[in-house]
Design a protein around this motif. Sequence first.
Motif, PDB file in Angstrom:
ATOM      1  N   SER A  85      15.433 -97.191  32.507  1.00 53.57           N
ATOM      2  CA  SER A  85      14.457 -98.566  32.892  1.00 53.57           C
ATOM      3  C   SER A  85      13.877 -99.228  31.899  1.00 53.57           C
ATOM      4  CB  SER A  85      13.617 -97.990  33.523  1.00 53.57           C
ATOM      5  OG  SER A  85      14.258 -96.746  34.678  1.00 53.57           O
ATOM      6  N   PHE A  86      13.821 -98.738  30.810  1.00 56.41           N
ATOM      7  CA  PHE A  86      13.054 -99.738  30.019  1.00 56.41           C
ATOM      8  C   PHE A  86      14.877-100.361  29.248  1.00 56.41           C
ATOM      9  CE2 PHE A  86       8.577 -97.756  29.673  1.00 56.41           C
ATOM     10  CZ  PHE A  86       7.894 -99.018  30.350  1.00 56.41           C
ATOM     11  N   ASN A  87      15.623 -99.941  28.825  1.00 57.72           N
ATOM     12  CA  ASN A  87      16.694 -99.797  28.473  1.00 57.72           C
ATOM     13  C   ASN A  87      17.129-101.191  29.168  1.00 57.72           C
ATOM     14  OD1 ASN A  87      16.158 -98.628  26.336  1.00 57.72           O
ATOM     15  ND2 ASN A  87      17.390 -97.235  27.443  1.00 57.72           N
ATOM     16  N   THR A  88      17.665-100.852  30.826  1.00 54.94           N
ATOM     17  CA  THR A  88      17.572-101.800  31.180  1.00 54.94           C
ATOM     18  C   THR A  88      17.217-103.275  31.587  1.00 54.94           C
ATOM     19  OG1 THR A  88      18.941-100.069  32.860  1.00 54.94           O
ATOM     20  CG2 THR A  88      18.469-102.417  33.850  1.00 54.94           C
ATOM     21  N   MET A  89      15.958-103.133  31.349  1.00 52.12           N
ATOM     22  CA  MET A  89      14.834-104.696  31.502  1.00 52.12           C
ATOM     23  C   MET A  89      15.705-104.911  30.149  1.00 52.12           C
ATOM     24  SD  MET A  89      11.226-103.212  33.001  1.00 52.12           S
ATOM     25  CE  MET A  89      10.914-104.331  32.820  1.00 52.12           C
ATOM     26  N   ASN A  90      15.588-104.678  29.018  1.00 53.34           N
ATOM     27  CA  ASN A  90      15.679-105.293  28.016  1.00 53.34           C
ATOM     28  C   ASN A  90      16.795-105.879  27.925  1.00 53.34           C
ATOM     29  OD1 ASN A  90      13.538-104.140  26.402  1.00 53.34           O
ATOM     30  ND2 ASN A  90      13.648-102.609  25.811  1.00 53.34           N
ATOM     31  N   SER A  91      17.995-105.105  28.462  1.00 52.11           N
ATOM     32  CA  SER A  91      19.210-105.415  28.178  1.00 52.11           C
ATOM     33  C   SER A  91      18.986-106.907  29.341  1.00 52.11           C
ATOM     34  CB  SER A  91      19.814-104.723  28.455  1.00 52.11           C
ATOM     35  OG  SER A  91      20.088-104.092  29.814  1.00 52.11           O
ATOM     36  N   GLN A  92      18.538-107.410  30.266  1.00 50.73           N
ATOM     37  CA  GLN A  92      18.464-107.724  30.904  1.00 50.73           C
ATOM     38  C   GLN A  92      18.190-109.260  30.665  1.00 50.73           C
ATOM     39  OE1 GLN A  92      20.170-108.342  33.855  1.00 50.73           O
ATOM     40  NE2 GLN A  92      21.299-106.356  33.998  1.00 50.73           N
ATOM     41  N   ILE A  93      16.400-108.513  30.290  1.00 54.25           N
ATOM     42  CA  ILE A  93      15.805-110.213  29.598  1.00 54.25           C
ATOM     43  C   ILE A  93      16.915-111.041  28.423  1.00 54.25           C
ATOM     44  CG2 ILE A  93      13.802-110.605  28.593  1.00 54.25           C
ATOM     45  CD1 ILE A  93      12.479-108.808  30.395  1.00 54.25           C
ATOM     46  N   ASN A  94      17.109-109.983  27.947  1.00 59.49           N
ATOM     47  CA  ASN A  94      17.775-110.498  26.298  1.00 59.49           C
ATOM     48  C   ASN A  94      19.240-110.856  26.565  1.00 59.49           C
ATOM     49  OD1 ASN A  94      18.806-110.669  23.445  1.00 59.49           O
ATOM     50  ND2 ASN A  94      19.957-108.426  23.602  1.00 59.49           N
ATOM     51  N   ASN A  95      19.799-110.712  28.142  1.00 55.06           N
ATOM     52  CA  ASN A  95      21.024-111.290  28.069  1.00 55.06           C
ATOM     53  C   ASN A  95      20.471-112.783  29.247  1.00 55.06           C
ATOM     54  OD1 ASN A  95      22.533-109.839  27.424  1.00 55.06           O
ATOM     55  ND2 ASN A  95      22.607-109.000  29.458  1.00 55.06           N
ATOM     56  N   SER A  96      19.460-112.879  29.762  1.00 57.37           N
ATOM     57  CA  SER A  96      18.929-114.378  30.435  1.00 57.37           C
ATOM     58  C   SER A  96      17.595-115.413  29.563  1.00 57.37           C
ATOM     59  CB  SER A  96      18.270-113.989  31.719  1.00 57.37           C
ATOM     60  OG  SER A  96      17.278-112.577  31.100  1.00 57.37           O
ATOM     61  N   ASN A  97      17.520-114.757  27.790  1.00 58.20           N
ATOM     62  CA  ASN A  97      16.425-115.328  27.194  1.00 58.20           C
ATOM     63  C   ASN A  97      14.930-115.142  27.371  1.00 58.20           C
ATOM     64  OD1 ASN A  97      18.473-115.570  25.213  1.00 58.20           O
ATOM     65  ND2 ASN A  97      19.438-116.794  25.949  1.00 58.20           N
ATOM     66  N   MET A  98      14.865-114.635  28.709  1.00 55.02           N
ATOM     67  CA  MET A  98      13.753-114.429  29.079  1.00 55.02           C
ATOM     68  C   MET A  98      12.384-114.077  28.448  1.00 55.02           C
ATOM     69  SD  MET A  98      12.510-113.205  33.518  1.00 55.02           S
ATOM     70  CE  MET A  98      14.092-114.400  33.871  1.00 55.02           C
ATOM     71  N   ASN A  99      11.659-114.307  28.239  1.00 55.36           N
ATOM     72  CA  ASN A  99      10.005-113.323  28.138  1.00 55.36           C
ATOM     73  C   ASN A  99       9.681-113.134  28.727  1.00 55.36           C
ATOM     74  OD1 ASN A  99       7.460-113.070  26.773  1.00 55.36           O
ATOM     75  ND2 ASN A  99       8.299-114.402  24.626  1.00 55.36           N
ATOM     76  N   TYR A 100       9.230-111.670  28.552  1.00 56.36           N
ATOM     77  CA  TYR A 100       8.208-110.427  29.282  1.00 56.36           C
ATOM     78  C   TYR A 100       7.023-111.508  29.393  1.00 56.36           C
ATOM     79  CZ  TYR A 100      10.460-105.797  27.964  1.00 56.36           C
ATOM     80  OH  TYR A 100      11.542-105.257  27.979  1.00 56.36           O
ATOM     81  N   GLY A 101       6.443-112.583  28.679  1.00 48.84           N
ATOM     82  CA  GLY A 101       4.833-112.994  29.424  1.00 48.84           C
ATOM     83  C   GLY A 101       5.468-114.053  29.933  1.00 48.84           C
ATOM     84  N   ASP A 102       6.307-114.887  30.096  1.00 46.97           N
ATOM     85  CA  ASP A 102       6.911-115.543  31.426  1.00 46.97           C
ATOM     86  C   ASP A 102       6.795-115.164  32.688  1.00 46.97           C
ATOM     87  OD1 ASP A 102       6.907-117.489  28.958  1.00 46.97           O
ATOM     88  OD2 ASP A 102       9.112-117.661  28.583  1.00 46.97           O
ATOM     89  N   LEU A 103       7.543-114.035  32.125  1.00 51.13           N
ATOM     90  CA  LEU A 103       7.854-113.517  33.803  1.00 51.13           C
ATOM     91  C   LEU A 103       6.323-113.010  34.319  1.00 51.13           C
ATOM     92  CD1 LEU A 103       9.355-111.834  35.837  1.00 51.13           C
ATOM     93  CD2 LEU A 103       9.522-109.955  34.304  1.00 51.13           C
ATOM     94  N   LEU A 104       5.679-112.286  34.092  1.00 55.95           N
ATOM     95  CA  LEU A 104       4.118-112.396  34.233  1.00 55.95           C
ATOM     96  C   LEU A 104       3.207-113.455  34.570  1.00 55.95           C
ATOM     97  CD1 LEU A 104       3.381-109.169  31.955  1.00 55.95           C
ATOM     98  CD2 LEU A 104       4.463-108.708  34.526  1.00 55.95           C
TER      99      LEU A 104
END
Length: 497
Positions: A85-104
């Motif tokens: 699950s973490f690997n999928t989240m990392n790959s998705q955010i890496n591809n979309s150039n999104m930040n965890y903090g921005d998401l939260l």
Amino acid sequence: MSQHIDDYEDFREVDTAGEKDTAADTTDPSTTADSSAAGAGDDADHQEDGYEHFCFLCRRPESQAGKMIELPNDIHICTDCMQKSFNTMNSQINNSNMNYGDLLNMPGVSMIDLGNLNMGPQPKKIRKKKAAQEAKPVLDLKKIPAPHKIKATLDEYVIGQEKAKKVMSVAVYNHYKRVASDMKDDVEIEKSNMLMIGPTGCGKTYLVKTLARLLDVPLAIADATSLTEAGYIGDDIESVVSKLLAAADNDVERAEHGIIFIDEIDKIAKKKNANQRDVSGEAVQQGLLKLLEGSQVEVPVGANSKNAMVPMVTVDTRNILFICGGAFPDLDEIIKERLNKQASIGFYADLKDKYDRDPHILSKVTVEDIRNFGMIPEFIGRLPVIFTLDGLNEDMLVEILQEPKNAILKQYKKLLAMDEVRLEFEDGALHSIAARAMERNTGARGLRAILEEYMLDIMYEIPKDDSIGQVIITKEYIDGNGGPRILLRGQEVPLLA
């Protein structure tokens, strides 16, 4: 990507610190202590529960997936699924150039409440296997009844079939001695799987049920007619083991020492027409080979077919006793053909119709006859104990009516005794019932249907009149030439033979 992860970790540290400060300001120390004690109590209860947890995503038990991560609402996830699950989240955010903090920090977005998730029915509970140092032998050799005691118990419930009861008693005793010995030396005892052949209604299933009740082991009865090759409509071959697991209350250890009875085994014989695909014949025989021999089988819990929402457990079939039974219609013709070929040569040749009226023709069966019927040699080889049951005659049917512990007549007498009415049967009536059952050619199964037919009016009318004390079923009533004798209270007489 590393920058995203660092930002997320910094955010979580600040958020966690804030939560701790808030908790420190608002929480009473005594309340905290009580909560900790309650949590420790819950963990202790969990340890003593004795059941395994299943991964919420992959449905694997704790024994296969390892230590589980506990989430709210009694949800558990294995480390493999969490990492994926973490690997999928990392790959998705890496591809979309999104930040965890921005998401939260996005307006209207909050953490997902796992307690409100519902991904199908809850899995069945599976008992944990005991640790090796605490493991105790499931079977005690001293508690296994000797063959003569097994046969004596079978005699109380099953009429006739003396050879079949003797063979079963010895085979079962040797099988559980093999399980109890657990290979203490270099001599490995082979499994004593059984194949019983007999006409319908002669007591094949009843023998197995009585045997399982005597030994107090789980029993699963499967029908071979519903089994098909993997990928086709019908029950998978592993479903027979899944039924045994259900009969053992999902206790894998107990199921691994149970009995599986596969009825109608003659229905999976090879088809004569070789042009069509044989998905329920030879293919099923091939699939059953690994179960009969003994192997590690992945079976679904609480279902007959595998799917993503059903947990899987591993069951070792090495110590499971398999008993196969079937009527094998027309097998007698194959036996007669072989015997006539052997007896029609030379000066002392027998007549060809010598075996036409032999009631014990099935007892002359050989492995070659079963192979000619359509069973493959590999399958027959894994059923080393082969025996036959005799067809029932009229005298045996009369005994079945009244002699066994739970005979049909005893059941009806008990029902009327609850209304304080005695029920008796004349000998002539019993023979008439047996003769009618012989005409139906359904063995002992026909007895209950015939009795239900004649007892219907009696069971309906008797409770109306409290003055009735005794009912005698006469031969004339069974033959349709009269009615039963009904005596009032105080006029009861013992039935004369």
